[in-house]
Scaffold this active site. Structure first.
Site: not given
Length: 680
Positions: A326, A328, A567, A569
């Site tokens: 997950h 990036k 989206h 975080k």
């Protein structure tokens, strides 16, 4: 004249270099004035190698028959020397169509005219020698320079590392720095100091050593501009969203990647759009490493077979049969600097705002390339760099690429902390204390932001796991700077020991100081893309219905951009010791942050984690570009700016993407006021 025709005349050299060669040819024909070969000494070999590194396996060619040019230094630095032993004669018409014979006749005519003028002045008693001695004196140029300046020494340039290294030289010719459109490189000297150059006619060329010459010349002091980096101190940007006004705090994927000057790219993602990504890079000039998930070796081989092996390579982080790749992380290498990018966005057009429905956050910082081995050897790794390299090693990057991080000036990263989650189990304390929420607490402490007092936590996320109070307590303690043991001891202790360990992390305390931002059903329905655009925003209803789920902490997540979903975080933390933000890939789940448990065999702590994640801690005082009147991180920041009702301390440092304060959505589900469920 067109560029094509110029290239035909000049043989791949620019106009200035070709003009210099023509002037050199002209001067070399006169018996009494020999051309000085500034490239012949062995001391300059390293410069020649550096110049030719940008065009591998390609030797300089001459546009004048078989006349051989001595290997030149970088374009625009000085005239190429001529091999006077060449057997072929040189024609009268040379580079760029200059008539050498005519030029020489004009030069001799000017010389005779000057001598005649001097004779007249001498008879009149007003000699040029008396009034302008500096123009008539025939001392060497080197002695004039050394009288007041010390020329920079020439430092050998190390040989180019393999293509997989972030520090490898440019494999594609013609790449220029984005903020410095001048095609000529700076003189090879300390970018922070001054260098010297001589002026021959209107053409300025830098000197790298003293030379003796009888050419008329004037000494000029040239202070080269320092390397201009777009983000030398780091920045946090919102992703561009189509249809929304650009306000200076956003960035497009094109602005992040800069494909026209990109040499090597490392891309990581959870979701991919291959064709879209290919449109954002230039495979003719850029080598790419893709960090992604593959279920087994057969799938790995299939992925390798589908990509051009000469340009694209893969890194498959080890998985434990569960969890997600997950993270990036992006590493983007340019000619003179390295860009580290930590976004919350996947490599799909949707996450980068191209559909106008979704937004994310991006951290990026540009690190200049160190120029000498001495600088590289003297540099001490910052904690940020140590954790970045540790994370890369755990993901099984090529070691040359990992170590090439050392070739860049890491000083600016000292203001930040790189935090990560490594998928798998770790029983050794030296390993588990560096990752997951244990590593988060360690990073907070290393930034001197740890505190034993209460803190305010506002956490924005796009996915919620089966959250329990244990996880929230562990994260709360970690944001205070705890290593993970405090919550572990509270969970594993009994009786009075348990109650003592829970102090400061009771459920009532967490309810008072933690707010979780997740969109309501109403917010999703009324968004630009509607429910069809919310597939990446996930809260299974079965998690919500568990009695242990902290419903009281959920607040509606509405973007400050009208009807745009998030989206993102990001967590905003404010406390007595300072304020900071987390920006990265980790949602609020045990899969993302891990869990410290007791090993059944050794009875010692062991850390388990499902996902690969990475992010950055950004202190509110790390970047000076705060809004006027807000001295972030200083005593002048009022309590109202760090309390539960204000995020002003982050102004100008971390964009606050959601409307704040918000309304709770954990109790009332009527009229769409409850949370959005992707999976019922």
């Amino acid at each position: 004249m067109s560029d094509h025709n110029l290239n035909a005349y000049n043989g791949d050299k620019d106009e200035d270099e070709a003009l210099n060669a023509a002037i050199a040819l002209s001067l070399s024909q006169h018996a009494s004035e020999k051309f000085v070969d500034l490239t012949s000494d062995n001391d300059d070999d390293s410069e020649a190698k550096t110049a030719s590194a940008s065009v591998p396996n390609k030797q300089p060619t001459s546009p004048i028959g078989n006349q051989r040019l001595v290997d030149p230094v970088p374009t625009g630095s000085r005239p190429p020397a001529i091999d006077e032993t060449a057997s072929n004669p040189v024609s009268g018409i040379s580079l760029l169509g200059l008539d050498r014979k005519k030029m020489e006749e004009e030069r001799i005519a000017r010389l005779n005219k000057r001598k005649a003028s001097e004779a007249i002045d001498t008879e009149a008693g007003t000699s040029d020698r008396d009034t302008r001695p500096s123009q008539r004196q025939k001392t060497s140029l080197a002695s004039n320079i050394q009288a007041s300046w010390t020329l920079p020494s020439s430092t050998p340039t190390p040989s180019a590392p393999p293509p997989s290294s972030l520090s490898s030289k440019d494999a594609s010719p013609g790449i220029a720095h984005p903020t410095n459109p001048t095609p000529r490189p700076l003189p090879r000297s300390d970018a922070r100091g001054a260098s010297l150059s001589i002026s021959l006619a209107p053409i300025v060329r830098p000197l790298t050593k003293p030379v003796k010459t009888d050419w008329p010349a004037r000494v000029e002091i040239v202070r080269p501009a320092p390397l201009r980096l777009p983000y030398p101190r780091g920045a946090i940007k919102k992703t561009f969203v189509r249809g929304q006004s650009r306000t200076g705090d956003d960035i497009t994927i094109e602005e992040v990647i800069q494909k026209d000057i990109l040499q090597l790219a490392v891309f990581s993602s959870f979701q991919w759009d291959d064709e879209w990504l290919q449109s954002k890079v230039d495979l003719a000039r850029t080598n790419i490493i893709l960090v992604c998930y593959a279920s087994d070796e057969d799938q790995q081989e299939q992925m390798r077979a589908n990509a051009p092996s000469s340009r694209v390579r893969f890194c498959f982080p080890p998985m434990q049969g569960y969890g997600s790749m997950h993270s990036k992380l992006q590493l983007l290498k340019y000619e003179n600097y390295l860009r580290i990018v930590v976004p919350s966005a996947n490599l799909i057009p949707y996450d980068w705002g191209e559909t106008g429905a979704m937004e994310n956050l991006v951290f990026l910082i540009d690190l200049p390339r160190l120029q000498t081995d001495a600088e590289k050897n003297a540099q001490k790794l910052t904690p940020f760099a140590e954790e970045l390299m540790h994370f890369m090693e755990a993901q099984e990057f090529d070691d040359r690429l990992v170590q090439s991080i050392r070739n860049y000036d890491l000083t600016a990263t000292a203001h930040y902390a790189f935090v990560h989650s490594i998928a798998g189990s770790a029983s050794d304390k030296e390993s588990w204390k560096r990752t997951g929420y244990c590593g988060l607490g360690r990073a907070v402490k290393m930034l001197n932001l740890d505190t034993s007092g209460p803190i305010e936590v506002d956490y924005v996320c796009a996915s919620l796991g089966a959250i329990k109070w244990d996880l929230l307590r562990a994260l709360y303690f970690a944001f205070q700077g705890d290593s993970g043991l405090k919550e572990y001891q509270a969970r594993t202790a009994t009786g009075n020991h348990k109650q003592a360990a829970l102090a400061g992390g009771e459920v009532d305390v967490l309810k008072e100081h933690i707010r979780i931002y997740f969109p309501s059903l109403k917010t999703v329905v009324e968004s630009i893309g509607g429910v069809d655009s919310a597939g990446v925003i996930c809260l299974p209803k079965r998690y919500w219905e568990q009695s242990t789920f902290p419903k009281e902490l959920l607040y509606d997540c509405k973007s400050v951009r009208a009807r745009v979903l998030m989206h993102t975080k990001v967590a905003f933390i404010r406390g007595a010791s300072g304020s900071f933000a987390y920006v990265g890939s980790a949602n609020l789940s045990e899969s993302a942050w891990g869990r410290l448990v007791k090993d059944r065999v050794t009875k010692e702590p062991k850390f388990n984690c499902r996902n690969w994640e990475c992010g950055v801690l950004v202190p509110a005082s790390s970047v000076p570009s705060v809004a006027p009147g807000v001295a972030a991180g200083s005593p002048s920041v009022s309590k109202s700016q760090v309390g539960p009702n204000s995020l002003d301390v982050f102004r100008g440092i971390v964009p606050v993407p959601m409307k704040f304060p918000s309304v709770p959505i954990g109790v009332d589900r009527t009229e769409g006021k409850g949370p959005w469920f992707y999976r019922d």
